[in-house]
Design a protein around this motif. Structure first.
Motif, PDB file in Angstrom:
ATOM      1  N   ILE A 178      -7.059   0.910  -2.717  1.00 50.76           N
ATOM      2  CA  ILE A 178      -5.874   0.972  -3.032  1.00 50.76           C
ATOM      3  C   ILE A 178      -4.881   0.282  -2.080  1.00 50.76           C
ATOM      4  O   ILE A 178      -3.923  -0.360  -2.850  1.00 50.76           O
ATOM      5  N   ALA A 179      -5.184   0.249  -0.785  1.00 47.35           N
ATOM      6  CA  ALA A 179      -4.405  -0.855  -0.056  1.00 47.35           C
ATOM      7  C   ALA A 179      -4.282  -2.267  -0.419  1.00 47.35           C
ATOM      8  O   ALA A 179      -3.255  -2.955  -0.655  1.00 47.35           O
ATOM      9  N   ALA A 180      -5.592  -2.798  -0.843  1.00 48.23           N
ATOM     10  CA  ALA A 180      -5.578  -3.964  -1.257  1.00 48.23           C
ATOM     11  C   ALA A 180      -4.851  -4.314  -2.519  1.00 48.23           C
ATOM     12  O   ALA A 180      -4.178  -5.219  -2.492  1.00 48.23           O
ATOM     13  N   LYS A 201      -1.719  -6.631  -3.815  1.00 50.17           N
ATOM     14  CA  LYS A 201      -1.721  -7.409  -4.875  1.00 50.17           C
ATOM     15  C   LYS A 201      -0.680  -7.392  -6.060  1.00 50.17           C
ATOM     16  O   LYS A 201      -0.081  -8.196  -6.483  1.00 50.17           O
ATOM     17  N   VAL A 202      -0.135  -6.231  -6.076  1.00 49.20           N
ATOM     18  CA  VAL A 202       1.020  -5.729  -6.624  1.00 49.20           C
ATOM     19  C   VAL A 202       2.173  -6.496  -6.269  1.00 49.20           C
ATOM     20  O   VAL A 202       3.182  -7.178  -6.859  1.00 49.20           O
ATOM     21  N   LEU A 203       2.413  -6.347  -4.948  1.00 51.89           N
ATOM     22  CA  LEU A 203       3.594  -7.147  -4.358  1.00 51.89           C
ATOM     23  C   LEU A 203       3.703  -8.592  -4.348  1.00 51.89           C
ATOM     24  O   LEU A 203       4.375  -9.328  -4.809  1.00 51.89           O
ATOM     25  N   ARG A 204       2.235  -9.296  -4.472  1.00 50.94           N
ATOM     26  CA  ARG A 204       2.025 -10.798  -4.351  1.00 50.94           C
ATOM     27  C   ARG A 204       2.530 -11.171  -5.950  1.00 50.94           C
ATOM     28  O   ARG A 204       3.013 -12.070  -6.272  1.00 50.94           O
ATOM     29  N   GLY A 205       2.103 -10.151  -6.886  1.00 51.38           N
ATOM     30  CA  GLY A 205       2.623 -10.233  -8.218  1.00 51.38           C
ATOM     31  C   GLY A 205       4.253 -10.249  -8.291  1.00 51.38           C
ATOM     32  O   GLY A 205       4.658 -10.913  -9.248  1.00 51.38           O
ATOM     33  N   LEU A 206       4.798  -9.389  -7.579  1.00 51.68           N
ATOM     34  CA  LEU A 206       6.514  -9.492  -7.705  1.00 51.68           C
ATOM     35  C   LEU A 206       6.696 -10.632  -7.188  1.00 51.68           C
ATOM     36  O   LEU A 206       7.843 -11.131  -7.496  1.00 51.68           O
ATOM     37  N   ASP A 207       6.016 -11.185  -6.089  1.00 50.51           N
ATOM     38  CA  ASP A 207       6.538 -12.470  -5.607  1.00 50.51           C
ATOM     39  C   ASP A 207       6.762 -13.732  -6.482  1.00 50.51           C
ATOM     40  O   ASP A 207       7.772 -14.370  -6.409  1.00 50.51           O
ATOM     41  N   PRO A 247       0.820  -1.156  -0.088  1.00 48.10           N
ATOM     42  CA  PRO A 247      -0.157  -0.011   0.083  1.00 48.10           C
ATOM     43  C   PRO A 247       0.748   1.166   0.058  1.00 48.10           C
ATOM     44  O   PRO A 247       0.394   2.299  -0.745  1.00 48.10           O
ATOM     45  N   LYS A 248       1.834   1.171   0.846  1.00 46.80           N
ATOM     46  CA  LYS A 248       2.769   2.537   0.934  1.00 46.80           C
ATOM     47  C   LYS A 248       3.287   2.832  -0.477  1.00 46.80           C
ATOM     48  O   LYS A 248       3.647   3.918  -0.882  1.00 46.80           O
ATOM     49  N   ALA A 249       3.862   1.877  -1.213  1.00 41.46           N
ATOM     50  CA  ALA A 249       4.455   2.188  -2.551  1.00 41.46           C
ATOM     51  C   ALA A 249       3.407   2.609  -3.626  1.00 41.46           C
ATOM     52  O   ALA A 249       3.634   3.514  -4.467  1.00 41.46           O
ATOM     53  N   LEU A 250       2.229   1.943  -3.649  1.00 42.87           N
ATOM     54  CA  LEU A 250       1.218   2.145  -4.466  1.00 42.87           C
ATOM     55  C   LEU A 250       0.711   3.714  -4.340  1.00 42.87           C
ATOM     56  O   LEU A 250       0.459   4.547  -5.119  1.00 42.87           O
ATOM     57  N   CYS A 251       0.462   3.843  -2.976  1.00 40.08           N
ATOM     58  CA  CYS A 251       0.022   5.204  -2.575  1.00 40.08           C
ATOM     59  C   CYS A 251       0.948   6.592  -3.057  1.00 40.08           C
ATOM     60  O   CYS A 251       0.757   7.497  -3.406  1.00 40.08           O
TER      61      CYS A 251
END
Ligand code: HEG
Length: 147
Positions: free
Chosen positions: A61-63, A67-73, A26-30
């Motif tokens: 946005i937090a969710a 999701k984006v980080l799980r994508g990076l995983d 969330p911090k990165a996307l925000c």
């Protein structure tokens, strides 16, 4: 073909294994939506993005950040095959979401800043170099299906 040294693999897996996805995502996307406000255009259905406070307290946005980080995983788990791993995700961002691929770099930079702030002195120049290399490969793979 990207070549990773054992040291680089250790650095990347180390960063992600100690990462709190619910905090960092969330911090990165925000940060991306606040620093580069034109990136908000893709999140029109996510509710209130009126100002920085609204963005930071928006649960959709937090969710999505998580999701984006799980994508990076998935990239971390397939470091020798990131291009193929992301083929479908690249097609989605290109053909369905119409996300300008320049934005991948903006989000990648925001993620670097958030992780650097979190890791403090542990985010050495060598760590940064490896992390930037990883994100460059990710951004390149996400842009592969654009034509
Ligand atoms: Mg994208 C969906 C990952 C950058 C806008 N993004 C998704 C999804 C993933 C993902 C895993 C869900 C896919 C699915 O439902 O099958 N995104 C992802 C990564 C990165 C990235 C790993 C770069 C590091 N995305 C990105 C950027 C934007 C964007 C820069 C726009 C500025 N993504 C976006 C939108 C959606 C996704 C609008 C659909 C959201 C939804 O409607 O739920």
């Amino acid at each position: 073909m990207v070549v990773w040294t054992p040291e680089e693999i250790k650095t990347i897996t180390g960063i992600f294994s100690s990462l709190d996805y619910e905090d960092i995502g969330p911090k990165a996307l925000c940060r991306c939506l606040i620093v580069y406000p034109w990136t908000q255009r893709y999140f029109g259905s996510f509710g209130n993005l009126y100002n920085a406070a609204a963005i930071k307290s928006n649960p959709n946005i937090a969710a999505h950040g998580v999701k984006v980080l799980r994508g990076l995983d998935r990239a971390v788990k397939n470091m020798d095959n990131i291009k193929a791993t992301y083929a479908e995700l690249s097609t989605l961002h290109s053909e369905k979401l119409h996300v300008d691929p320049d934005n991948f770099n903006l989000l990648a930079d925001c993620l670097t800043i958030v992780i650097a702030a979190k890791m403090g002195d542990d985010f050495t120049p060598e760590t940064q170099a490896t992390f930037q290399k990883f994100l460059a490969v990710v951004v390149n793979a996400l842009g592969k299906q654009y034509h």
